[in-house]
Design a protein around this motif. Sequence first.
Motif, PDB file in Angstrom:
ATOM      1  N   VAL A  20     159.165 -12.023 104.611  1.00 32.05           N
ATOM      2  CA  VAL A  20     159.526 -13.394 104.228  1.00 32.05           C
ATOM      3  C   VAL A  20     160.429 -13.398 102.992  1.00 32.05           C
ATOM      4  O   VAL A  20     161.423 -14.132 102.933  1.00 32.05           O
ATOM      5  CB  VAL A  20     158.255 -14.224 103.976  1.00 32.05           C
ATOM      6  CG1 VAL A  20     158.591 -15.535 103.269  1.00 32.05           C
ATOM      7  CG2 VAL A  20     157.540 -14.522 105.297  1.00 32.05           C
ATOM      8  N   LEU A  21     160.100 -12.561 102.009  1.00 23.02           N
ATOM      9  CA  LEU A  21     160.880 -12.548 100.779  1.00 23.02           C
ATOM     10  C   LEU A  21     162.246 -11.890 100.987  1.00 23.02           C
ATOM     11  O   LEU A  21     163.217 -12.224 100.305  1.00 23.02           O
ATOM     12  CB  LEU A  21     160.107 -11.816  99.678  1.00 23.02           C
ATOM     13  CG  LEU A  21     158.865 -12.563  99.180  1.00 23.02           C
ATOM     14  CD1 LEU A  21     158.101 -11.718  98.179  1.00 23.02           C
ATOM     15  CD2 LEU A  21     159.232 -13.907  98.566  1.00 23.02           C
ATOM     16  N   THR A  22     162.318 -10.969 101.935  1.00 22.60           N
ATOM     17  CA  THR A  22     163.591 -10.297 102.220  1.00 22.60           C
ATOM     18  C   THR A  22     164.524 -11.173 103.044  1.00 22.60           C
ATOM     19  O   THR A  22     165.736 -11.225 102.806  1.00 22.60           O
ATOM     20  CB  THR A  22     163.349  -8.972 102.960  1.00 22.60           C
ATOM     21  OG1 THR A  22     162.508  -8.124 102.162  1.00 22.60           O
ATOM     22  CG2 THR A  22     164.663  -8.254 103.241  1.00 22.60           C
ATOM     23  N   HIS A  23     163.952 -11.904 104.020  1.00 26.18           N
ATOM     24  CA  HIS A  23     164.771 -12.678 104.959  1.00 26.18           C
ATOM     25  C   HIS A  23     164.767 -14.187 104.686  1.00 26.18           C
ATOM     26  O   HIS A  23     165.513 -14.932 105.312  1.00 26.18           O
ATOM     27  CB  HIS A  23     164.290 -12.439 106.392  1.00 26.18           C
ATOM     28  CG  HIS A  23     164.417 -11.014 106.835  1.00 26.18           C
ATOM     29  ND1 HIS A  23     163.435 -10.071 106.601  1.00 26.18           N
ATOM     30  CD2 HIS A  23     165.419 -10.368 107.492  1.00 26.18           C
ATOM     31  CE1 HIS A  23     163.819  -8.905 107.106  1.00 26.18           C
ATOM     32  NE2 HIS A  23     165.011  -9.051 107.643  1.00 26.18           N
ATOM     33  N   ASN A  24     163.866 -14.630 103.792  1.00 30.33           N
ATOM     34  CA  ASN A  24     163.748 -16.045 103.436  1.00 30.33           C
ATOM     35  C   ASN A  24     163.289 -16.920 104.600  1.00 30.33           C
ATOM     36  O   ASN A  24     163.554 -18.120 104.642  1.00 30.33           O
ATOM     37  CB  ASN A  24     165.070 -16.587 102.882  1.00 30.33           C
ATOM     38  CG  ASN A  24     164.861 -17.799 101.991  1.00 30.33           C
ATOM     39  OD1 ASN A  24     163.841 -17.905 101.308  1.00 30.33           O
ATOM     40  ND2 ASN A  24     165.792 -18.731 102.022  1.00 30.33           N
ATOM     41  N   HIS A  25     162.606 -16.313 105.557  1.00 26.42           N
ATOM     42  CA  HIS A  25     161.980 -17.073 106.646  1.00 26.42           C
ATOM     43  C   HIS A  25     160.946 -16.170 107.321  1.00 26.42           C
ATOM     44  O   HIS A  25     160.987 -14.939 107.150  1.00 26.42           O
ATOM     45  CB  HIS A  25     163.016 -17.562 107.672  1.00 26.42           C
ATOM     46  CG  HIS A  25     163.759 -16.458 108.364  1.00 26.42           C
ATOM     47  ND1 HIS A  25     163.224 -15.722 109.411  1.00 26.42           N
ATOM     48  CD2 HIS A  25     165.013 -15.956 108.159  1.00 26.42           C
ATOM     49  CE1 HIS A  25     164.093 -14.827 109.820  1.00 26.42           C
ATOM     50  NE2 HIS A  25     165.191 -14.941 109.069  1.00 26.42           N
ATOM     51  N   LYS A  26     160.033 -16.766 108.064  1.00 23.63           N
ATOM     52  CA  LYS A  26     159.021 -15.968 108.754  1.00 23.63           C
ATOM     53  C   LYS A  26     159.654 -15.224 109.934  1.00 23.63           C
ATOM     54  O   LYS A  26     160.727 -15.632 110.425  1.00 23.63           O
ATOM     55  CB  LYS A  26     157.869 -16.855 109.233  1.00 23.63           C
ATOM     56  CG  LYS A  26     158.226 -17.780 110.374  1.00 23.63           C
ATOM     57  CD  LYS A  26     157.013 -18.521 110.911  1.00 23.63           C
ATOM     58  CE  LYS A  26     156.438 -19.487 109.931  1.00 23.63           C
ATOM     59  NZ  LYS A  26     155.336 -20.297 110.515  1.00 23.63           N
ATOM     60  N   PRO A  27     159.013 -14.153 110.427  1.00 28.02           N
ATOM     61  CA  PRO A  27     159.541 -13.453 111.605  1.00 28.02           C
ATOM     62  C   PRO A  27     159.603 -14.393 112.809  1.00 28.02           C
ATOM     63  O   PRO A  27     158.805 -15.327 112.927  1.00 28.02           O
ATOM     64  CB  PRO A  27     158.511 -12.338 111.837  1.00 28.02           C
ATOM     65  CG  PRO A  27     157.813 -12.174 110.526  1.00 28.02           C
ATOM     66  CD  PRO A  27     157.787 -13.525 109.894  1.00 28.02           C
ATOM     67  N   ASN A  28     160.545 -14.134 113.694  1.00 24.89           N
ATOM     68  CA  ASN A  28     160.703 -14.988 114.878  1.00 24.89           C
ATOM     69  C   ASN A  28     159.556 -14.825 115.864  1.00 24.89           C
ATOM     70  O   ASN A  28     159.103 -15.801 116.461  1.00 24.89           O
ATOM     71  CB  ASN A  28     162.037 -14.689 115.567  1.00 24.89           C
ATOM     72  CG  ASN A  28     163.229 -15.116 114.732  1.00 24.89           C
ATOM     73  OD1 ASN A  28     163.176 -16.133 114.053  1.00 24.89           O
ATOM     74  ND2 ASN A  28     164.294 -14.338 114.766  1.00 24.89           N
ATOM     75  N   HIS A 105     157.813 -19.476  97.383  1.00 26.85           N
ATOM     76  CA  HIS A 105     158.425 -19.669  98.699  1.00 26.85           C
ATOM     77  C   HIS A 105     157.511 -20.490  99.613  1.00 26.85           C
ATOM     78  O   HIS A 105     157.971 -21.391 100.320  1.00 26.85           O
ATOM     79  CB  HIS A 105     158.716 -18.321  99.356  1.00 26.85           C
ATOM     80  CG  HIS A 105     159.229 -18.431 100.765  1.00 26.85           C
ATOM     81  ND1 HIS A 105     160.571 -18.530 101.056  1.00 26.85           N
ATOM     82  CD2 HIS A 105     158.574 -18.502 101.960  1.00 26.85           C
ATOM     83  CE1 HIS A 105     160.721 -18.646 102.372  1.00 26.85           C
ATOM     84  NE2 HIS A 105     159.530 -18.624 102.940  1.00 26.85           N
ATOM     85  N   ALA A 106     156.211 -20.182  99.574  1.00 28.53           N
ATOM     86  CA  ALA A 106     155.266 -20.839 100.475  1.00 28.53           C
ATOM     87  C   ALA A 106     154.983 -22.286 100.092  1.00 28.53           C
ATOM     88  O   ALA A 106     154.722 -23.127 100.960  1.00 28.53           O
ATOM     89  CB  ALA A 106     153.955 -20.048 100.517  1.00 28.53           C
ATOM     90  N   LEU A 107     155.046 -22.592  98.793  1.00 34.23           N
ATOM     91  CA  LEU A 107     154.583 -23.903  98.330  1.00 34.23           C
ATOM     92  C   LEU A 107     155.674 -24.813  97.770  1.00 34.23           C
ATOM     93  O   LEU A 107     155.468 -26.030  97.707  1.00 34.23           O
ATOM     94  CB  LEU A 107     153.505 -23.727  97.251  1.00 34.23           C
ATOM     95  CG  LEU A 107     152.232 -22.983  97.631  1.00 34.23           C
ATOM     96  CD1 LEU A 107     151.293 -22.940  96.440  1.00 34.23           C
ATOM     97  CD2 LEU A 107     151.549 -23.651  98.826  1.00 34.23           C
ATOM     98  N   GLN A 108     156.789 -24.260  97.354  1.00 36.26           N
ATOM     99  CA  GLN A 108     157.770 -25.041  96.594  1.00 36.26           C
ATOM    100  C   GLN A 108     158.187 -26.324  97.307  1.00 36.26           C
ATOM    101  O   GLN A 108     158.227 -27.397  96.702  1.00 36.26           O
ATOM    102  CB  GLN A 108     159.012 -24.194  96.310  1.00 36.26           C
ATOM    103  CG  GLN A 108     160.004 -24.846  95.366  1.00 36.26           C
ATOM    104  CD  GLN A 108     159.479 -24.948  93.940  1.00 36.26           C
ATOM    105  OE1 GLN A 108     158.759 -24.084  93.476  1.00 36.26           O
ATOM    106  NE2 GLN A 108     159.822 -26.029  93.258  1.00 36.26           N
ATOM    107  N   SER A 109     158.470 -26.243  98.601  1.00 36.33           N
ATOM    108  CA  SER A 109     158.955 -27.433  99.323  1.00 36.33           C
ATOM    109  C   SER A 109     157.846 -28.443  99.596  1.00 36.33           C
ATOM    110  O   SER A 109     158.108 -29.562 100.010  1.00 36.33           O
ATOM    111  CB  SER A 109     159.610 -27.014 100.645  1.00 36.33           C
ATOM    112  OG  SER A 109     158.665 -26.356 101.477  1.00 36.33           O
ATOM    113  N   HIS A 110     156.583 -28.037  99.346  1.00 37.92           N
ATOM    114  CA  HIS A 110     155.454 -28.942  99.602  1.00 37.92           C
ATOM    115  C   HIS A 110     154.662 -29.251  98.331  1.00 37.92           C
ATOM    116  O   HIS A 110     153.550 -29.770  98.418  1.00 37.92           O
ATOM    117  CB  HIS A 110     154.499 -28.308 100.621  1.00 37.92           C
ATOM    118  CG  HIS A 110     155.134 -27.926 101.914  1.00 37.92           C
ATOM    119  ND1 HIS A 110     155.428 -28.837 102.904  1.00 37.92           N
ATOM    120  CD2 HIS A 110     155.547 -26.723 102.375  1.00 37.92           C
ATOM    121  CE1 HIS A 110     155.985 -28.210 103.929  1.00 37.92           C
ATOM    122  NE2 HIS A 110     156.080 -26.934 103.630  1.00 37.92           N
TER     123      HIS A 110
END
Length: 218
Positions: A20-28, A105-110
């Motif tokens: 997540v930290l490398t790609h900035n999103h969860k795996p597909n 990353h997990a919480l910032q937008s919420h």
Amino acid sequence: MAKKKNISQNDLISFYMDYVLTHNHKPNTVYAFAKDNNFDEQKFYEFYGSFEALEQSIFKVFFDNTIAALEKSEDYQSFDARNKLLSFYYTFFENLTANRSYVVHALQSHKNSMKSLKVLGHLKKSFTNYIEHLDIQTLDLKQEQLEKLQNRGLKESAWFQLLVTMKFWLDDTSPSFEKTDIFIEKSVKASFDLIDTTPLKSIIDFGKFLFKEKMHSN
């Protein structure tokens, strides 16, 4: 290359956070995630049914690591409820800080609506259970239904306080997050002062005394 056979829950969490930290999103997909980390997809499902379940477990692991550290401390065992909760806060936020990039990353937008955030579901259950067994002194209401309401209110207010502190920490830009430490100290003290039953008990006892005196005088 032979696939890894001994995959633990901690391994999956570490792989996931790194991805997540490398790609900035969860795996597909779980398949792609397993392939990237060289293990059989089946190993993932031995621990989790989905990425969402894994995400919830990460915050539960932060909680579990906090409790494990506290239980090793002889000083902690002798503390009263207020100082136990203070110790919990300081240790828990040390764990969050050690993993700050992922937590942000997990919480910032919420961060303004964390109360209903599913990713914190397991954390809430564990934390409110911790509060329930912390032996915080409350009023003896002599009525089961009122006792349940009081205990529920105590757990919900403690959970809300933790969320507020997490939001403060997310926004904190002070060195070593020293402002969060101050916030923790003052907020925990204030919360215990608010539920301090001693003054209220004195008022109730005085009221009982006056009532008895009035009855006797009549």
